[in-house]
Design a protein around this motif. Structure first.
Motif, PDB file in Angstrom:
ATOM      1  N   SER A  58       0.858  -1.188   0.000  1.00 14.66           N
ATOM      2  CA  SER A  58       0.000   0.000   0.000  1.00 14.66           C
ATOM      3  C   SER A  58       0.895   1.238   0.000  1.00 14.66           C
ATOM      4  O   SER A  58       2.119   1.134   0.147  1.00 14.66           O
ATOM      5  N   SER A  93       1.344   3.204   2.334  1.00 13.76           N
ATOM      6  CA  SER A  93       2.076   3.372   3.602  1.00 13.76           C
ATOM      7  C   SER A  93       3.247   2.401   3.745  1.00 13.76           C
ATOM      8  O   SER A  93       4.091   2.599   4.611  1.00 13.76           O
ATOM      9  N   LEU A 105       0.789   8.206   9.918  1.00 12.94           N
ATOM     10  CA  LEU A 105      -0.310   8.395  10.881  1.00 12.94           C
ATOM     11  C   LEU A 105       0.040   9.507  11.854  1.00 12.94           C
ATOM     12  O   LEU A 105       1.181   9.911  11.928  1.00 12.94           O
ATOM     13  N   TYR A 136     -10.842  10.685  15.527  1.00  9.84           N
ATOM     14  CA  TYR A 136     -11.484   9.401  15.820  1.00  9.84           C
ATOM     15  C   TYR A 136     -12.857   9.621  16.481  1.00  9.84           C
ATOM     16  O   TYR A 136     -13.815   8.891  16.207  1.00  9.84           O
ATOM     17  N   GLU A 195     -12.510  -3.513  10.708  1.00  5.25           N
ATOM     18  CA  GLU A 195     -11.808  -2.286  10.306  1.00  5.25           C
ATOM     19  C   GLU A 195     -10.594  -2.673   9.470  1.00  5.25           C
ATOM     20  O   GLU A 195      -9.847  -3.594   9.840  1.00  5.25           O
ATOM     21  N   GLY A 206      -7.011  -1.480   8.018  1.00 10.58           N
ATOM     22  CA  GLY A 206      -5.947  -0.480   8.152  1.00 10.58           C
ATOM     23  C   GLY A 206      -6.182   0.361   9.384  1.00 10.58           C
ATOM     24  O   GLY A 206      -6.754   1.447   9.317  1.00 10.58           O
ATOM     25  N   CYS A 207      -5.728  -0.126  10.546  1.00 10.24           N
ATOM     26  CA  CYS A 207      -6.182   0.438  11.834  1.00 10.24           C
ATOM     27  C   CYS A 207      -5.125   1.247  12.559  1.00 10.24           C
ATOM     28  O   CYS A 207      -5.352   1.635  13.717  1.00 10.24           O
ATOM     29  N   GLY A 208      -3.972   1.483  11.954  1.00  6.54           N
ATOM     30  CA  GLY A 208      -2.917   2.240  12.653  1.00  6.54           C
ATOM     31  C   GLY A 208      -2.505   1.497  13.905  1.00  6.54           C
ATOM     32  O   GLY A 208      -2.111   0.340  13.850  1.00  6.54           O
ATOM     33  N   PHE A 233      -7.973  -5.517  10.722  1.00  8.33           N
ATOM     34  CA  PHE A 233      -7.092  -6.017   9.666  1.00  8.33           C
ATOM     35  C   PHE A 233      -5.956  -5.039   9.428  1.00  8.33           C
ATOM     36  O   PHE A 233      -6.192  -3.865   9.119  1.00  8.33           O
ATOM     37  N   ASP A 234      -4.736  -5.529   9.568  1.00  9.42           N
ATOM     38  CA  ASP A 234      -3.587  -4.687   9.209  1.00  9.42           C
ATOM     39  C   ASP A 234      -2.421  -5.612   8.844  1.00  9.42           C
ATOM     40  O   ASP A 234      -2.581  -6.842   8.756  1.00  9.42           O
ATOM     41  N   ASN A 250     -10.517   4.070   7.351  1.00  4.87           N
ATOM     42  CA  ASN A 250     -10.192   5.487   7.186  1.00  4.87           C
ATOM     43  C   ASN A 250      -8.827   5.621   6.544  1.00  4.87           C
ATOM     44  O   ASN A 250      -7.809   5.258   7.141  1.00  4.87           O
ATOM     45  N   TYR A 251      -8.797   6.131   5.309  1.00  5.90           N
ATOM     46  CA  TYR A 251      -7.536   6.379   4.596  1.00  5.90           C
ATOM     47  C   TYR A 251      -6.667   5.111   4.548  1.00  5.90           C
ATOM     48  O   TYR A 251      -5.447   5.199   4.703  1.00  5.90           O
ATOM     49  N   LEU A 255      -5.227  -5.920  -4.085  1.00 10.54           N
ATOM     50  CA  LEU A 255      -5.533  -6.160  -2.668  1.00 10.54           C
ATOM     51  C   LEU A 255      -6.913  -5.601  -2.307  1.00 10.54           C
ATOM     52  O   LEU A 255      -7.632  -6.183  -1.489  1.00 10.54           O
ATOM     53  N   TYR A 287      -9.887  -7.602  -0.337  1.00  5.53           N
ATOM     54  CA  TYR A 287     -10.605  -7.103   0.841  1.00  5.53           C
ATOM     55  C   TYR A 287     -12.107  -7.015   0.550  1.00  5.53           C
ATOM     56  O   TYR A 287     -12.940  -7.296   1.422  1.00  5.53           O
TER      57      TYR A 287
HETATM   58  C1  LIG Z   1      -2.805   6.145   6.566  1.00  8.64           C
HETATM   59  S1  LIG Z   1      -2.845   4.840   7.731  1.00  8.64           S
HETATM   60  C2  LIG Z   1      -4.467   5.050   8.393  1.00  8.64           C
HETATM   61  C3  LIG Z   1      -4.617   4.438   9.743  1.00  8.64           C
HETATM   62  C4  LIG Z   1      -5.930   4.644  10.494  1.00  8.64           C
HETATM   63  N1  LIG Z   1      -7.065   4.177   9.742  1.00  8.64           N
HETATM   64  C5  LIG Z   1      -6.123   6.073  10.893  1.00  8.64           C
HETATM   65  O1  LIG Z   1      -6.951   6.754  10.282  1.00  8.64           O
HETATM   66  O2  LIG Z   1      -5.460   6.554  11.814  1.00  8.64           O
HETATM   67  C6  LIG Z   1      -2.941   3.401   6.703  1.00  8.64           C
HETATM   68  C7  LIG Z   1      -3.090   2.113   7.483  1.00  8.64           C
HETATM   69  O3  LIG Z   1      -3.186   1.031   6.538  1.00  8.64           O
HETATM   70  C8  LIG Z   1      -2.387  -0.023   7.000  1.00  8.64           C
HETATM   71  N2  LIG Z   1      -2.053  -0.952   5.920  1.00  8.64           N
HETATM   72  C9  LIG Z   1      -1.047  -0.891   5.015  1.00  8.64           C
HETATM   73  N3  LIG Z   1      -1.080  -1.970   4.204  1.00  8.64           N
HETATM   74  C10 LIG Z   1      -2.142  -2.711   4.600  1.00  8.64           C
HETATM   75  C11 LIG Z   1      -2.694  -3.953   4.180  1.00  8.64           C
HETATM   76  N4  LIG Z   1      -2.163  -4.629   3.180  1.00  8.64           N
HETATM   77  N5  LIG Z   1      -3.791  -4.432   4.820  1.00  8.64           N
HETATM   78  C12 LIG Z   1      -4.344  -3.730   5.853  1.00  8.64           C
HETATM   79  N6  LIG Z   1      -3.858  -2.568   6.293  1.00  8.64           N
HETATM   80  C13 LIG Z   1      -2.775  -2.068   5.677  1.00  8.64           C
HETATM   81  C14 LIG Z   1      -1.192   0.678   7.620  1.00  8.64           C
HETATM   82  O4  LIG Z   1      -0.428  -0.167   8.446  1.00  8.64           O
HETATM   83  C15 LIG Z   1      -1.906   1.771   8.384  1.00  8.64           C
HETATM   84  O5  LIG Z   1      -2.369   1.279   9.613  1.00  8.64           O
END
Ligand SMILES: C[S@@+](CC[C@H](N)C(=O)[O-])C[C@H]1O[C@@H](n2cnc3c(N)ncnc32)[C@H](O)[C@@H]1O
Length: 307
Positions: free
Chosen positions: A41, A43, A75, A133, A153, A155-157, A177-178, A218-219, A228, A232
């Motif tokens: 991704s 990130s 983040l 949040y 959720e 991508g949860c940071g 899921f992360d 979120n993002y 991917l 999902y």
């Molecule tokens: C920009 S951050 C946003 C985090 C959180 N949603 C927030 O708003 O604070 C992107 C998130 O996507 C996660 N991420 C990256 N690749 C991913 C994957 N293949 N599957 C799930 N999450 C992923 C990162 O680890 C990170 O937690």
């Protein structure tokens, strides 16, 4: 290249990020990835993974991980003014969630040493990220009610949204899921608190399709490569009765490269509506919602106008 230089001139934070990447490259700092390059991704830049690993390996680092510049590039970068906008939106709804947050989520908000600011008429300093949040939880409450058997959720940071949802809404089970090493950080973070409901973490390869009550992202879903995103959708989103996705791809701009377009998303997801992101944090952002209460949406959210 010229675009990058222009952005560095107009955006000091971006300039700082680019210089730091050059510095880390010169130092030969090790990068950490979960996926092969075609599955990464936006990130997964290597430095973010390295910052997460450091927070897992050292307590001193964990105690300050929200201040790490490589972490903040991905983040924990909501600025003070946007924090105030999230605060005012939440307060304007009179849904009681901000008062509840002051007694719960905000009180516990010191793990990882977040940057906090003072806001008008509020005694304690608050993290603008946590204010975001809280505003998202307020959206979820208005759009879908406060009782959820299962939320997924993507991508949860560090689990910040999941924690605030747990404190302000009633969530039996959150499936988070992360990336595998980010899941370890989520566990470390959430296990340092006391939750009302339960959570579990999953990497996408560890999960089978399941019907969730609500799926949120979120993002994050919007930052995944399209291959991917399709996985999902198949495993997590297609069977979800309700959905709330803050998107930064699909409607043009450089972040949309390699991602599903809005037209493709319309073919793959349950029928949805599109709303403005408020405050708008990037020109092409928007929010996708399905299975919601239309009265709340027409009172408090703006339909996104598409050209
Ligand atoms: C920009 S951050 C946003 C985090 C959180 N949603 C927030 O708003 O604070 C992107 C998130 O996507 C996660 N991420 C990256 N690749 C991913 C994957 N293949 N599957 C799930 N999450 C992923 C990162 O680890 C990170 O937690």
């Amino acid at each position: 290249m010229i675009e990058k230089i222009k952005k560095m001139i107009s955006d000091p934070l971006y300039a700082q990020y680019v210089w730091r990447r050059i510095y880390l490259k010169l130092l030969g700092t090790e990068k950490v990835f979960a996926h092969k390059s075609e599955f990464r991704s936006d990130s997964e830049n290597g430095e973010y993974g390295a910052a997460v690993m450091k927070a897992l390996e050292s307590q001193k680092y964990f105690d300050n991980f929200k201040r790490n510049p490589e972490y903040q590039a991905i983040l924990e970068h909501v600025n003070r003014d946007d924090g105030e906008k999230y605060l005012n939106i939440t307060l304007s709804r009179n849904d009681g969630l901000f008062d509840l947050a002051l007694k719960t989520s905000c009180r516990a908000d010191d793990v990882g040493n977040p940057i906090k600011y003072k806001y008008p008429d509020i005694a304690e300093a608050l993290s603008p990220n946590t204010l975001r949040y809280i505003k998202v939880s307020s959206d979820l409450s208005g759009l879908f009610g406060r009782e959820f058997k299962s939320i997924a959720e993507i991508g949860c940071g560090y689990g910040g949204q999941a924690l605030v949802n747990d404190q302000l809404l009633s969530v039996n089970l959150a499936t988070l899921f992360d990336l595998p090493f980010v899941n370890e950080l989520i566990k470390k973070y959430l296990n340092s608190m006391l939750l009302n409901g339960a959570y579990r973490v999953r990497a996408i390869n560890e999960s089978c399709p399941e019907p969730y009550d609500l799926v949120i992202s979120n993002y994050a879903f919007s930052e995944l490569p399209s291959i991917l995103q399709r996985t999902y959708i198949k495993k997590v989103m297609a069977g979800a009765k309700r959905g709330y996705l803050t998107m930064n791809s699909g409607l043009g701009g450089e972040r949309s490269e390699g991602k599903l377009t809005l037209k493709q998303l319309e073919e793959l997801l349950p029928p949805f509506e599109i709303f403005e992101e408020e405050p708008l944090t990037a020109p092409h952002n928007y929010i996708i919602v399905w299975g919601h209460n239309g009265d709340f949406a027409s009172k408090y959210m703006k339909q996104k106008k598409l050209d």
